[in-house]
Design a protein around this motif. Structure first.
Motif, mmCIF file in Angstrom:
data_model
loop_
_atom_site.group_PDB
_atom_site.id
_atom_site.type_symbol
_atom_site.label_atom_id
_atom_site.label_comp_id
_atom_site.label_asym_id
_atom_site.label_seq_id
_atom_site.Cartn_x
_atom_site.Cartn_y
_atom_site.Cartn_z
ATOM 1 N N PRO A 164 -4.057 3.962 -9.477
ATOM 2 C CA PRO A 164 -4.915 4.005 -8.284
ATOM 3 C C PRO A 164 -4.607 2.900 -7.274
ATOM 4 C CG PRO A 164 -6.137 3.190 -10.190
ATOM 5 C CD PRO A 164 -4.804 3.623 -10.694
ATOM 6 N N GLN A 165 -3.911 1.859 -7.735
ATOM 7 C CA GLN A 165 -3.619 0.734 -6.845
ATOM 8 C C GLN A 165 -2.316 0.931 -6.061
ATOM 9 O OE1 GLN A 165 -6.885 -1.103 -7.230
ATOM 10 N NE2 GLN A 165 -5.393 -2.670 -6.756
ATOM 11 N N THR A 167 -0.550 2.863 -3.443
ATOM 12 C CA THR A 167 -0.862 3.858 -2.419
ATOM 13 C C THR A 167 0.257 3.920 -1.407
ATOM 14 O OG1 THR A 167 -1.955 2.311 -0.924
ATOM 15 C CG2 THR A 167 -3.316 3.294 -2.651
ATOM 16 N N MET A 202 4.694 -12.990 -7.199
ATOM 17 C CA MET A 202 3.516 -13.727 -6.736
ATOM 18 C C MET A 202 3.330 -13.556 -5.236
ATOM 19 S SD MET A 202 4.184 -17.013 -9.129
ATOM 20 C CE MET A 202 2.740 -18.047 -9.018
ATOM 21 N N GLN A 203 4.054 -12.613 -4.650
ATOM 22 C CA GLN A 203 3.895 -12.311 -3.227
ATOM 23 C C GLN A 203 3.059 -11.044 -3.092
ATOM 24 O OE1 GLN A 203 6.191 -13.921 -0.776
ATOM 25 N NE2 GLN A 203 6.630 -15.336 -2.447
ATOM 26 N N SER A 208 -0.548 -9.267 -8.375
ATOM 27 C CA SER A 208 -1.970 -9.329 -8.039
ATOM 28 C C SER A 208 -2.482 -8.029 -7.424
ATOM 29 C CB SER A 208 -2.262 -10.515 -7.112
ATOM 30 O OG SER A 208 -1.553 -10.388 -5.918
ATOM 31 N N ASN A 212 -5.824 -3.359 -13.147
ATOM 32 C CA ASN A 212 -6.106 -3.132 -14.566
ATOM 33 C C ASN A 212 -6.720 -1.767 -14.884
ATOM 34 O OD1 ASN A 212 -5.238 -5.760 -15.037
ATOM 35 N ND2 ASN A 212 -7.280 -6.586 -14.710
ATOM 36 N N GLY A 234 1.662 -11.508 -16.172
ATOM 37 C CA GLY A 234 0.467 -12.250 -15.763
ATOM 38 C C GLY A 234 0.475 -13.645 -16.361
ATOM 39 N N SER A 238 0.875 -17.143 -14.436
ATOM 40 C CA SER A 238 -0.167 -18.161 -14.644
ATOM 41 C C SER A 238 0.504 -19.505 -14.891
ATOM 42 C CB SER A 238 -1.050 -17.834 -15.851
ATOM 43 O OG SER A 238 -1.732 -16.631 -15.661
ATOM 44 N N MET B 1 4.476 -17.842 -3.914
ATOM 45 C CA MET B 1 3.020 -17.655 -3.930
ATOM 46 C C MET B 1 2.516 -17.365 -2.518
ATOM 47 S SD MET B 1 1.101 -20.195 -6.462
ATOM 48 C CE MET B 1 1.447 -21.703 -5.580
ATOM 49 N N ASP B 2 1.773 -16.288 -2.374
ATOM 50 C CA ASP B 2 1.170 -16.075 -1.065
ATOM 51 C C ASP B 2 -0.342 -15.997 -1.207
ATOM 52 O OD1 ASP B 2 0.607 -13.608 -2.027
ATOM 53 O OD2 ASP B 2 1.641 -12.495 -0.461
ATOM 54 N N HIS B 4 -2.514 -13.654 -0.873
ATOM 55 C CA HIS B 4 -3.085 -12.541 -1.631
ATOM 56 C C HIS B 4 -3.162 -12.904 -3.106
ATOM 57 C CE1 HIS B 4 -3.056 -8.567 -3.691
ATOM 58 N NE2 HIS B 4 -3.893 -8.263 -2.721
ATOM 59 N N PHE B 5 -2.042 -13.397 -3.625
ATOM 60 C CA PHE B 5 -1.989 -13.784 -5.036
ATOM 61 C C PHE B 5 -3.018 -14.860 -5.340
ATOM 62 C CE2 PHE B 5 -0.343 -16.594 -8.360
ATOM 63 C CZ PHE B 5 -0.209 -15.693 -9.403
ATOM 64 N N ARG B 8 -6.667 -13.619 -5.088
ATOM 65 C CA ARG B 8 -7.017 -12.765 -6.222
ATOM 66 C C ARG B 8 -7.253 -13.609 -7.471
ATOM 67 N NH1 ARG B 8 -6.269 -7.152 -6.969
ATOM 68 N NH2 ARG B 8 -7.122 -7.702 -8.997
ATOM 69 N N ARG B 9 -6.398 -14.611 -7.665
ATOM 70 C CA ARG B 9 -6.549 -15.435 -8.867
ATOM 71 C C ARG B 9 -7.820 -16.281 -8.796
ATOM 72 N NH1 ARG B 9 -2.566 -15.783 -13.074
ATOM 73 N NH2 ARG B 9 -1.830 -13.649 -13.138
ATOM 74 N N LEU B 75 -11.434 -4.828 -2.501
ATOM 75 C CA LEU B 75 -10.737 -4.116 -3.581
ATOM 76 C C LEU B 75 -11.308 -2.725 -3.827
ATOM 77 C CD1 LEU B 75 -10.184 -6.900 -6.233
ATOM 78 C CD2 LEU B 75 -8.477 -5.694 -4.897
ATOM 79 N N ASP B 78 -9.390 -0.528 -1.487
ATOM 80 C CA ASP B 78 -7.926 -0.571 -1.431
ATOM 81 C C ASP B 78 -7.315 0.181 -2.614
ATOM 82 O OD1 ASP B 78 -5.301 -1.197 -0.939
ATOM 83 O OD2 ASP B 78 -5.435 -3.182 -1.865
ATOM 84 N N ASN B 79 -7.503 1.488 -2.641
ATOM 85 C CA ASN B 79 -6.893 2.260 -3.723
ATOM 86 C C ASN B 79 -6.961 3.736 -3.391
ATOM 87 O OD1 ASN B 79 -9.584 2.958 -4.191
ATOM 88 N ND2 ASN B 79 -9.822 1.197 -5.528
ATOM 89 N N THR B 169 -5.348 -9.977 -16.702
ATOM 90 C CA THR B 169 -4.850 -10.567 -15.457
ATOM 91 C C THR B 169 -4.137 -11.897 -15.706
ATOM 92 O OG1 THR B 169 -6.715 -9.581 -14.293
ATOM 93 C CG2 THR B 169 -5.544 -11.349 -13.157
ATOM 94 N N TRP B 170 -4.760 -12.742 -16.544
ATOM 95 C CA TRP B 170 -4.199 -14.079 -16.757
ATOM 96 C C TRP B 170 -3.226 -14.129 -17.914
ATOM 97 C CZ3 TRP B 170 -5.241 -18.399 -13.661
ATOM 98 C CH2 TRP B 170 -6.133 -18.144 -12.607
#
Ligand code: HEM
Ligand code: SF4
Ligand code: SF4
Ligand code: FES
Lengths: 248, 205
Positions: A164-165, A167, A202-203, A208, A212, A234, A238, B1-2, B4-5, B8-9, B75, B78-79, B169-170
């Motif tokens: 779904p993410q 698009t 990471m861009q 991100s 999930n 991930g 991290s 790293m931008d 958005h990342f 979100r984190r 979010l 956005d899908n 995620t992490w």
């Protein structure tokens, strides 16, 4: 016992024109699959109204679910047409091109975005040049066991079609590319550009963007542990986030 | 790293610390409803004795919550909706978004009902009386109770399922086995918090 089969196919003449639905009724043959039925339609391209029309076009190659080219949406779910067995499908059978890629014609889509994603994450071993590099480093048994499964990806597009993410109007690289980044990050020679791969992930469009939903791992025909790969990447980002904060 | 990342984190982390911890603490406090009006009001009011109380609330709750909510609302849209993929985790993905919106509405109603409203009326401080009269009001009591029940279920679900996706995620839970363990843990957290909160609310039902 069935003696005919109805196909409802979403067609499109070219990249610019709008899609339309057309039905085809063909002879039922036991143990056939979607590709063999499309071949039948191709030999006698007459729609259910009896009009002779341009044959429906699709892509296929291996016919044994290893190349990924015949991927399409069958009865609402993405699957390889060559391994979609007619006897197991609900009737009438509805065929659509994948919805996340530009349609070229009928069931053929342009999956360039997936290959571009592989380029962005540099899903390769960067050994370059013509000189003799000697024998490659050997891979340990434990790495090999993980890597083999990840390497079975055929870039078919199922994972991103069901995500779904992912698009048409965002830049998400998708589960397949994230998985390939993991594969080359554990490769004994490919890992020299691990940091660059993580930078890309990471861009915008990177890790991100994943929300999930875990549809990717459900639909992957190669049963690749995609959510494990996403979690592993991930974890790697991290670590990199931590390093960026405290070692910058 | 931008950005958005990073956003979100930060917003993912904010969901657990501090907002999630605050939620657990806040639900724990409600158990004092069983100790009667005086003790309950004392417990709540004593927090405000600290000179740092307002600042702590702003830094620990309001700012992270605002950030997480803005990110969350973005979010939600956005899908692409894909109902034909009927998998359990896909359902959870949508429930996470739905409960997020529900919790946002509930929090607004809750802050109005329990904080701003009484403040404006000048009755702030008698929390127990305010809550129990709201719950037992012959006309609006049923509505208030329904809103609280839905709000609690929504917030607890959102937090418990969030624990789950947080670990993915992490990269805390990697393998399908460990992801399943985390999922079972999150079910237990859900049940525990729901039972505890409904037990607390039973004091003023
Ligand atoms: C106020 C309105 C809220 C909205 C609109 C909202 C929305 C969302 C959304 C859409 C997600 C999914 C993000 C993702 O899957 O990556 C999410 C995750 C999460 N939320 Fe909320 N949320 C809200 C409030 C809360 C509250 C009050 C808590 C604490 C109890 C909370 C805790 C979490 C956690 C722990 C996650 C998981 C983070 C992760 O997956 O990394 N949220 N929220
Ligand atoms: S990861 Fe699986 S679903 Fe995705 S492209 Fe590769 S083989 Fe297809
Ligand atoms: S886990 Fe969900 S959001 Fe992430 S890539 Fe897979 S299908 Fe997409
Ligand atoms: S033709 Fe190769 S996967 Fe179907």
């Amino acid at each position: 016992m069935l003696d005919t089969l109805t196909f409802k196919i979403k067609r499109q003449n070219n990249a610019e024109s709008s899609p339309y639905w057309e039905n085809f009724v063909i002879q039922y043959i036991p143990n056939s699959n979607v590709i063999s039925c499309l071949m039948d339609i191709q030999t006698n391209p007459v729609n259910s109204k009896g009009e002779k029309v341009a044959p429906v076009v699709w892509q296929s190659n291996c016919l044994e679910e290893v190349c990924g080219s015949c991927t399409m949406v069958i009865n609402g779910k993405v699957h390889q047409a060559c391994s979609a067995l007619i006897d197991k499908l609900e009737k009438p059978i509805i065929l659509e091109p994948m919805s996340k890629f530009p349609v070229i014609r009928d069931l053929i889509v342009d999956r360039s975005r997936m290959f571009d994603a592989l380029k962005k994450v540099q899903a390769w071993v960067s050994a370059d040049g013509y000189h003799d590099l000697g024998p490659g480093d050997s891979q340990s048994q434990s790495v090999q066991e993980v890597a083999y499964k990840l390497s079975e990806c055929m870039t078919c597009g199922c994972c991103v079609e069901a995500c779904p993410q992912y698009t048409k109007d965002n830049n998400f690289l998708g589960a397949a590319a994230i998985n390939q980044a993991r594969l080359f990050n554990i490769h004994q020679k490919g890992n020299d550009i691990t940091e660059q791969r993580l930078d890309t992930l990471m861009q915008e469009g990177g890790i991100s963007d994943c929300g999930n939903a875990q549809n990717c791992v459900e639909v992957c025909p190669k049963s690749i542990p995609l959510t494990e790969s996403i979690a592993e990447i991930g974890r790697q980002v991290s670590g990199k986030l931590w390093r960026n904060i405290f070692k910058a | 790293m931008d950005s958005h990342f990073i956003l979100r984190r930060i917003s993912s982390l904010a969901g657990i610390v501090p907002i999630g911890l605050f939620l657990v603490y806040h639900l724990y406090m409600q158990l004092y409803l069983h100790s009667g009006a005086e003790i309950y009001n004392n417990e709540v009011n004593s927090f405000y004795d600290s000179p740092l109380a307002t600042w702590a609330l702003i830094i620990v709750v309001y700012i992270p919550l605002l950030l997480h909510s803005i990110m969350g609302v973005i979010l939600v849209f956005d899908n692409k909706i894909q109902p034909s993929y009927t998998y359990f985790s896909h359902l959870l993905y949508w429930l996470q978004r739905l409960s997020g919106i529900g919790v946002l509405l509930f929090i607004i109603a809750h802050i109005w009902n329990a904080k701003l409203g009484p403040w404006i009326e000048g009755t702030w401080g008698t929390h127990f009386e305010h809550l129990s009269s709201g719950f037992t009001d012959p006309e609006t009591g049923m509505i208030t109770k329904t809103v609280y029940v839905l709000g609690v279920i929504g917030a607890v679900f959102h937090f418990s399922n969030g624990l789950n996706t947080f670990c993915m995620t992490w990269g805390i839970a990697l393998t399908p086995t460990s992801q399943k363990r985390v999922r079972i843990f999150s079910y237990l957290v859900f049940i525990f918090l729901i039972v505890s909160t409904f037990y607390a609310l039973s004091a003023i039902w």
